[in-house]
Design a protein around this motif. Sequence first.
Motif, PDB file in Angstrom:
ATOM      1  N   TRP A   8       0.815  -1.214   0.000  1.00 45.69           N
ATOM      2  CA  TRP A   8       0.000   0.000   0.000  1.00 45.69           C
ATOM      3  C   TRP A   8       0.842   1.254   0.000  1.00 45.69           C
ATOM      4  N   TYR A  85       0.208  -7.493   7.180  1.00 48.55           N
ATOM      5  CA  TYR A  85      -0.931  -7.377   6.275  1.00 48.55           C
ATOM      6  C   TYR A  85      -1.925  -8.513   6.472  1.00 48.55           C
ATOM      7  N   GLY A  86      -3.111  -8.307   5.961  1.00 52.53           N
ATOM      8  CA  GLY A  86      -4.131  -9.342   6.046  1.00 52.53           C
ATOM      9  C   GLY A  86      -4.074 -10.251   4.836  1.00 52.53           C
ATOM     10  N   CYS A  89      -7.729  -9.934  -0.641  1.00 57.05           N
ATOM     11  CA  CYS A  89      -9.167  -9.686  -0.814  1.00 57.05           C
ATOM     12  C   CYS A  89      -9.721 -10.713  -1.803  1.00 57.05           C
ATOM     13  N   LEU A  96      -5.457  -7.233   2.413  1.00 55.06           N
ATOM     14  CA  LEU A  96      -6.124  -6.326   3.345  1.00 55.06           C
ATOM     15  C   LEU A  96      -5.032  -5.552   4.076  1.00 55.06           C
ATOM     16  N   ARG A  97      -5.328  -4.307   4.430  1.00 56.31           N
ATOM     17  CA  ARG A  97      -4.286  -3.432   4.950  1.00 56.31           C
ATOM     18  C   ARG A  97      -3.720  -3.851   6.298  1.00 56.31           C
ATOM     19  N   ALA A 101      -8.375  -6.138   9.350  1.00 55.68           N
ATOM     20  CA  ALA A 101      -9.287  -5.319   8.548  1.00 55.68           C
ATOM     21  C   ALA A 101     -10.568  -6.077   8.232  1.00 55.68           C
ATOM     22  N   SER A 102     -11.704  -5.375   8.286  1.00 53.87           N
ATOM     23  CA  SER A 102     -12.981  -6.046   8.040  1.00 53.87           C
ATOM     24  C   SER A 102     -13.410  -5.894   6.591  1.00 53.87           C
ATOM     25  N   HIS A 103     -12.800  -4.947   5.878  1.00 50.52           N
ATOM     26  CA  HIS A 103     -13.114  -4.821   4.459  1.00 50.52           C
ATOM     27  C   HIS A 103     -11.874  -4.372   3.695  1.00 50.52           C
ATOM     28  N   CYS A 104     -11.949  -4.504   2.370  1.00 50.56           N
ATOM     29  CA  CYS A 104     -10.811  -4.191   1.510  1.00 50.56           C
ATOM     30  C   CYS A 104     -10.770  -2.689   1.229  1.00 50.56           C
ATOM     31  N   ALA A 105      -9.617  -2.066   1.465  1.00 50.33           N
ATOM     32  CA  ALA A 105      -9.487  -0.629   1.249  1.00 50.33           C
ATOM     33  C   ALA A 105      -9.424  -0.296  -0.241  1.00 50.33           C
ATOM     34  N   ARG A 111     -14.657  -8.422   3.993  1.00 50.70           N
ATOM     35  CA  ARG A 111     -13.761  -9.554   4.137  1.00 50.70           C
ATOM     36  C   ARG A 111     -14.563 -10.856   4.012  1.00 50.70           C
TER      37      ARG A 111
END
Length: 117
Positions: A8, A85-86, A89, A96-97, A101-105, A111
Amino acid sequence: MAQDLYCWRCDRVVPMLTEPEWERMAPALDEAVAEVQRYRVSTASSLQTALARPHGRGALKLYYRMTGQLETKPDAIRHHRLSLYGPPCAHCGKPLRTPRASHCAACGAMRAEAAVE
Ligand SMILES: [Zn+2]
Ligand SMILES: [Zn+2]
């Protein structure tokens, strides 16, 4: 083995170090910081000046040996650690950041395996 992953901060795919690799890298990065500090003390220069000089050659060499990738800034290696990192995605494939993280930035997708914890 280091894993290629989108970074990122660098906005490109870079080799991310695994934990065993990171254990060997951490002391080299500490040494890079020590080099900068020694230079500052001996020349009474600003942090900016000290950072602009070549430093952390040990870390850069080690990174090259581990990944085959030429890196010029020890600071970039500092965040090229897989565990920061996660998982990728499920929708766009970018990591994932953070591991939590619960969602992709990048694309906003939730997720896939939500509620793991
Ligand atoms: Zn990076
Ligand atoms: Zn995504």
